[in-house]
Design a protein around this motif. Sequence first.
Motif, short mmCIF file in Angstrom:
data_model
loop_
_atom_site.label_atom_id
_atom_site.label_comp_id
_atom_site.label_asym_id
_atom_site.label_seq_id
_atom_site.Cartn_x
_atom_site.Cartn_y
_atom_site.Cartn_z
N THR A 19 0.85 -1.19 0.00
CA THR A 19 0.00 0.00 0.00
C THR A 19 0.88 1.24 0.00
O THR A 19 1.72 1.41 0.88
CB THR A 19 -0.94 0.02 1.21
OG1 THR A 19 -1.79 -1.13 1.16
CG2 THR A 19 -1.79 1.28 1.22
N SER A 20 0.71 2.08 -0.99
CA SER A 20 1.54 3.27 -1.15
C SER A 20 1.22 4.31 -0.09
O SER A 20 0.05 4.51 0.27
CB SER A 20 1.32 3.87 -2.54
OG SER A 20 1.95 5.13 -2.64
N THR A 21 2.24 4.95 0.42
CA THR A 21 2.03 6.03 1.39
C THR A 21 1.65 7.34 0.70
O THR A 21 1.21 8.27 1.36
CB THR A 21 3.30 6.26 2.21
OG1 THR A 21 4.37 6.54 1.32
CG2 THR A 21 3.63 5.04 3.04
N THR A 22 1.85 7.42 -0.60
CA THR A 22 1.58 8.67 -1.31
C THR A 22 0.10 8.81 -1.68
O THR A 22 -0.48 9.88 -1.53
CB THR A 22 2.43 8.77 -2.58
OG1 THR A 22 2.20 7.61 -3.39
CG2 THR A 22 3.91 8.82 -2.21
N SER A 46 7.36 3.86 -4.74
CA SER A 46 6.13 3.31 -4.14
C SER A 46 5.00 3.12 -5.14
O SER A 46 3.94 2.60 -4.77
CB SER A 46 5.64 4.16 -2.96
OG SER A 46 6.54 4.07 -1.88
N ASN A 47 5.17 3.52 -6.40
CA ASN A 47 4.20 3.17 -7.44
C ASN A 47 4.63 1.83 -8.03
O ASN A 47 5.48 1.76 -8.92
CB ASN A 47 4.16 4.25 -8.52
CG ASN A 47 3.11 3.97 -9.58
OD1 ASN A 47 2.67 2.83 -9.78
ND2 ASN A 47 2.68 5.01 -10.27
N GLN A 48 4.04 0.75 -7.54
CA GLN A 48 4.55 -0.58 -7.83
C GLN A 48 4.38 -0.99 -9.29
O GLN A 48 5.10 -1.87 -9.77
CB GLN A 48 3.90 -1.60 -6.91
CG GLN A 48 4.23 -1.37 -5.44
CD GLN A 48 5.73 -1.33 -5.20
OE1 GLN A 48 6.44 -2.29 -5.49
NE2 GLN A 48 6.22 -0.22 -4.67
N GLU A 92 11.12 2.30 -0.10
CA GLU A 92 9.70 2.12 -0.37
C GLU A 92 8.91 1.57 0.83
O GLU A 92 8.54 0.41 0.90
CB GLU A 92 9.51 1.20 -1.57
CG GLU A 92 10.08 1.79 -2.86
CD GLU A 92 9.68 1.00 -4.07
OE1 GLU A 92 8.92 1.51 -4.89
OE2 GLU A 92 10.14 -0.15 -4.21
N ASN A 151 6.01 0.51 3.19
CA ASN A 151 4.66 -0.02 3.00
C ASN A 151 3.75 0.56 4.07
O ASN A 151 3.98 0.37 5.27
CB ASN A 151 4.69 -1.54 3.09
CG ASN A 151 3.37 -2.18 2.73
OD1 ASN A 151 2.34 -1.52 2.66
ND2 ASN A 151 3.41 -3.48 2.48
N SER A 170 8.96 7.06 0.73
CA SER A 170 9.39 6.17 -0.34
C SER A 170 10.90 6.18 -0.51
O SER A 170 11.53 5.13 -0.67
CB SER A 170 8.73 6.58 -1.66
OG SER A 170 7.35 6.38 -1.59
#
Length: 572
Positions: free
Chosen positions: A123-126, A290-292, A321, A323, A365
Amino acid sequence: MAPRYICQSMTIVVITLLLCTFISGAQEQEGDIAIAGRLSSAFSPGLYSHLWEPYSSMECLPRHIHLSLGNTESSVMISCSLPRTENCGPDSVTPIVILGRDSNHAFPSTPEQIKITTQYGFTSTTNRAHYESRWIHHIEVLNLELGDHKYWYRIEVLANNKTDSVNSGSSHIMPDFATGDSDGGWQASSRLLRRQKGMKNNLQANLQTDTGKKEEKAIVASTSPRTFRTPPHVAKPVQIAIVGDLGQTTNSTKTMYHMMKTTRKRNQSKNDDIVTSLILCAGDMSYANSNQELWANWFDVMEPLFSGIPLLVTAGNHEIECNADNLDIFVPYEKWFRMPNRLGEAIMEPVDPNYKKSLWDQSCSTPSAFLGRYDYGNAFYAVTHGLVRIITLSSYSQTLPGSRQEVWLNHELAQLNRTVTPWVIVMYHAPFYTTFRSHNDEIQSILMHKSMETLFLKYRVNIIVNGHDHAYMRTHPIVANLQDPENPTVDVTGKAPIHITVGAGGNREGHVKEYLNATMPEPWVAKRNKDEYGFGTLHVRNCTHAYWSWIRDGKTSKGFQDEVWFDNQYFL
């Protein structure tokens, strides 16, 4: 320009439309994300043709193929991914490696191999978007013949139960869009995607089961043949390509393509018939931040190179990165790569809550200044390659005396046998010394410098490879200056390590903007450049001499150049 983030599930129509960007001669900005399909015409016809039609026709066709060295001297790790669908999951299918030695891809065999399957959620923090990765397979192929021997290979996906398998009535074979030529390069083919003709008895693979009975399994999908060369014998000459901070822009892809064309040719200019057998990447690989989805895109862009030459990596700050689900770090880096000689499964302790209150919400990230709890796994490891012992460290793990990494490094250096591996390369991301106004006075570099440089000097490490600064720098042999830690002293005996920064791979952040001393380099700097993208090659010719070249991405002979012979400091 803001990056164009591309979904893994993007349709072929969109990729085809984007191709016109280069056909029309339009220029990309440095911050743009490179799309493999769009870049095809810009470099070599057919280079990315595997991303067009085949994946819409073959659900379980392996993708994101990349190599690394194996856990033994005679093994290679072949990694790929399959879609995270029921039909392509580990309960339904199994990928295997088929290889051979014949140049016509005849006489295939199924070598002994060890398989590891993994995937991850993130899960992205952004933007708090949740991502579930594809199935990632790492297949170690064993008992290869050492000594620069050429193998072809393909990855076949077999149905675990042929009665329930995907498309079990027919086999899907990729066209030979990129078969290896005599130099290990790639040739384009005009053949279109086709279904393999033949009846069902031609579509089965005979595999030996644990009970000793032969079981026929349907081939769900098969890649086109690719080629690689086996590592050199221990204590034999070797050529290694070295790059850092690649990213996935047009400039990144130019660097990749230039590496592919340069490193797959035999080096006869130095009176030695040798081909590059290994690539080192000094951190900050994909710039996914963080954009997987961008990890998958990066492997698409780099697959033509990394599917033919093994890759060793080290963790950069862009691999941290965090999570948002559980505060874990380095998870995509651990899952996508499987480095050799791991000391154990990764220990990745969640970050301290106090850190969350400071840098977490600002730059979770990719914090440049960071000290986490990350040990083993892909964090630090060592491998022998020809005449060279390569030691990979983590700038973002604990490095103080008594830490897991420092204790292991001390032991690794103490047990070196310099009659077998006379050359020692140490690779980590954040440099101790820099001539650039960029990443200065970062805590992880300061602490690592204090605890580890004395070990490098004591054991006569030859070359230290870094990234982080988006530029190129090579120092003279240097030793610490206690009065001015940022400005080392040139070692007049020549016995100290040489530090090389190779962070000019082409990432979307562009080059560093300034030198610390704009008028002239510091006395300890042999060469520096902040205007060119490129990579380096190290040709270790014998126990005492190696030849270093910095190769710019430009197509003419003009521009920055750096070529030099190194004397092995251990024997001085």
